[in-house]
Design a protein around this motif. Structure first.
Motif, short mmCIF file in Angstrom:
data_model
loop_
_atom_site.label_atom_id
_atom_site.label_comp_id
_atom_site.label_asym_id
_atom_site.label_seq_id
_atom_site.Cartn_x
_atom_site.Cartn_y
_atom_site.Cartn_z
N ALA A 98 45.82 24.36 33.03
CA ALA A 98 45.56 25.31 32.05
C ALA A 98 43.95 25.49 32.20
N LEU A 99 43.13 24.61 32.22
CA LEU A 99 41.70 24.75 32.19
C LEU A 99 41.27 25.38 33.35
N ILE A 100 41.82 25.16 34.66
CA ILE A 100 41.39 25.87 35.97
C ILE A 100 41.64 27.43 35.55
N PHE A 101 42.76 27.76 35.00
CA PHE A 101 43.05 29.36 34.92
C PHE A 101 42.06 29.73 33.95
N ALA A 102 41.92 29.11 32.68
CA ALA A 102 41.01 29.58 31.79
C ALA A 102 39.57 29.63 32.46
N THR A 103 39.16 28.95 33.16
CA THR A 103 37.91 29.01 33.82
C THR A 103 37.66 30.31 35.07
N CYS A 104 38.80 30.31 35.53
CA CYS A 104 38.91 31.52 36.67
C CYS A 104 38.73 32.69 35.87
N LEU A 105 39.69 32.62 34.89
CA LEU A 105 39.43 33.97 34.55
C LEU A 105 38.21 34.38 34.00
N ARG A 106 37.52 33.44 33.36
CA ARG A 106 36.17 33.77 32.59
C ARG A 106 34.89 34.16 33.75
N HIS A 107 35.44 33.75 35.15
CA HIS A 107 34.58 34.02 36.21
C HIS A 107 33.99 35.44 36.40
N SER A 108 32.78 35.57 36.45
CA SER A 108 32.29 37.03 36.25
C SER A 108 31.16 36.88 37.41
N ARG A 109 31.05 38.19 38.02
CA ARG A 109 30.05 38.39 38.98
C ARG A 109 29.85 39.86 39.09
N ASP A 110 28.41 40.24 38.97
CA ASP A 110 28.02 41.78 38.67
C ASP A 110 28.39 42.40 37.29
N ASN A 111 28.65 41.70 36.35
CA ASN A 111 29.39 42.11 35.15
C ASN A 111 30.62 42.47 35.57
N LYS A 112 31.42 41.92 36.40
CA LYS A 112 32.95 42.08 36.70
C LYS A 112 33.49 40.88 36.38
N PHE A 113 34.71 40.57 35.75
CA PHE A 113 35.57 39.68 35.91
C PHE A 113 36.43 39.64 37.01
N VAL A 114 35.85 38.83 38.16
CA VAL A 114 36.33 38.63 39.32
C VAL A 114 37.89 38.04 39.53
N THR A 115 38.34 37.04 38.68
CA THR A 115 39.71 36.71 38.95
C THR A 115 40.73 37.62 38.35
N VAL A 116 40.28 38.46 37.10
CA VAL A 116 41.00 39.60 36.50
C VAL A 116 41.25 40.68 37.57
N ASP A 117 40.14 40.83 38.23
CA ASP A 117 40.43 42.04 39.22
C ASP A 117 41.30 41.77 40.31
N TYR A 118 41.12 40.24 40.71
CA TYR A 118 42.05 40.03 41.69
C TYR A 118 43.53 39.88 41.22
N LEU A 119 43.71 39.48 39.93
CA LEU A 119 45.41 39.65 39.56
C LEU A 119 45.83 40.85 39.43
N VAL A 120 44.80 41.84 39.02
CA VAL A 120 45.52 42.99 38.75
C VAL A 120 45.95 43.67 40.28
N THR A 121 45.44 43.08 41.25
CA THR A 121 46.06 43.43 42.60
C THR A 121 47.11 42.51 42.88
N ARG A 122 47.46 41.58 42.19
CA ARG A 122 48.66 40.62 42.36
C ARG A 122 49.66 40.67 41.17
N PRO A 123 50.19 41.91 40.94
CA PRO A 123 50.93 41.71 39.71
C PRO A 123 51.92 40.82 39.72
N ASN A 124 52.46 40.42 40.62
CA ASN A 124 53.63 39.41 40.84
C ASN A 124 53.29 38.07 40.49
N VAL A 125 51.86 37.77 40.48
CA VAL A 125 51.45 36.61 39.73
C VAL A 125 51.48 36.53 38.17
N VAL A 126 51.21 37.81 37.63
CA VAL A 126 51.06 38.14 36.40
C VAL A 126 52.60 38.05 35.83
#
Length: 357
Positions: A98-126
């Motif tokens: 649970a903590l790893i998921f929360a940490t990954c979701l908060r991960h940002s680079r260049d003002n973008k949430f990288v994991t969020v963008d990744y999950l958008v391309t993986r709707p099966n994971v959502v």
């Protein structure tokens, strides 16, 4: 932290590779001893990965090393594997997931949430994220597993892109069932998920969800069932949720549909007469919206006119010990509006107030 590891990771990506190897061993762990060994190893690898992501290793990892680990997590589909194997993991390991998921979701680079963008391309994971609580209920210690899966969903709902995906998934309707039929912990977590789903990102809820008549009617049917047939806690939480939603200005579709239905009004009037003072107050907050509607439909007016005297009698003794100025003003307004209705010579009352309509 090297003592945690059977193999010492030489690069940042090794953390993800070694964790992936252990997670994939569950499939072939057919005995109790072999499964326990995989659980133990996964617990150690999860702890090591968590510490690396949080910068709690010596020497402290560089931003480039952390980015390398995230890249490996995405490439190896670690987030999916963690969800798939969540029921197999030990209690503390689930907390680390649970903590790893929360940490990954908060991960940002260049003002973008990288994991969020990744999950958008993986709707099966959502989608798997939403299915995990249902799967949890068929496992031992289901409440704890449900709460960990629920926590991951709540973290994901903080991000509008992921909320949009979840709003389109039919799995969300099951959380109404979990709210009604689960343990106290499961019910409370389900209501929190529903509340966050429908309140944090109001624009997609208004424009993409409640704007669709099928969704609108299904939501009303589901929330009414909770209010009508749930236990005390379920009724109270569902009344609170409904009130909060119809008071959101952009949810006009929901407000209009709800307060123009005579069946909905009858249900709220039944709840007004509940023995619980909290339920009475919660129901009053919805009832006053019916009363305040300047464009009441004829069926709504007919119910109010037929029950005019009963309603006035009820309101005279309703929450008389309250000193809340706002409540007193609202109650006075409701009384005045009902007093202004035509009075029938031989009124018939609604079943919710003791007689027939």
């Amino acid at each position: 932290m090297a003592f945690w590891w059977k193999k010492t990771p030489k690069t940042a990506s090794d953390y993800a590779k070694l964790l992936s190897e252990q997670l994939n061993k569950f499939e072939n762990a057919t005995t109790i001893d072999s499964r326990r060994k995989v659980q133990d190893d996964c617990s150690k690898y999860l702890t090591g990965t968590k510490h690396f992501l949080l910068g709690e290793v010596e020497p402290e990892p560089t931003p480039e090393a952390v980015d390398e680990l995230y890249g490996a997590i995405y490439q190896l589909d670690i987030l999916r594997d963690l969800l798939v194997n969540l029921p197999e993991l030990e209690f503390e390991a689930r907390k680390d997931v649970a903590l790893i998921f929360a940490t990954c979701l908060r991960h940002s680079r260049d003002n973008k949430f990288v994991t969020v963008d990744y999950l958008v391309t993986r709707p099966n994971v959502v989608a798997l994220m939403l299915r995990t609580p249902e799967l949890a209920l068929s496992k031992p210690n289901s409440s704890d597993l449900f709460l960990k899966a629920g926590f991951i969903i709540l973290e994901a709902l903080k991000y509008e892109q992921l909320c949009r995906i979840m709003l389109r998934d039919p799995q969300i309707w099951l959380f109404f069932d979990f709210a009604k039929g689960g343990s106290f912990e499961v019910s409370t977590e389900s209501f929190q998920i529903l509340t966050n789903l429908f309140t944090i990102h109001q624009k997609p809820v208004a424009t993409e969800f409640f704007s669709q008549p099928i969704n609108l009617q299904k939501f009303i049917d589901k929330i009414n069932k909770l209010m009508a047939h749930g236990n005390y806690v379920t009724k109270r939480q569902s009344v609170k949720l409904l009130h909060s939603l119809i008071m959101i200005r952009s949810y006009n579709h929901l407000l209009t549909a709800y307060i123009n239905s005579p069946d909905n009004l009858k249900l709220i009037m039944i709840l007004l007469s509940d023995r619980s003072k909290n339920l009475q107050l919660g129901s009053f907050n919805i009832f006053k919206v019916f009363v305040a509607n300047p464009r009441k439909s004829k069926p709504i007016l007919d119910i109010m006119v037929k029950n005019r005297d009963k309603l006035l009698h009820y309101l005279m003794s309703f929450n008389t010990d309250s000193k809340d100025a706002t409540f007193l003003d609202e109650k006075e307004y409701v009384v005045q509006e009902i007093e202004s209705l035509p009075r029938l010579v031989s009124p018939n009352s609604d079943p919710s107030l003791g007689t027939s309509p």
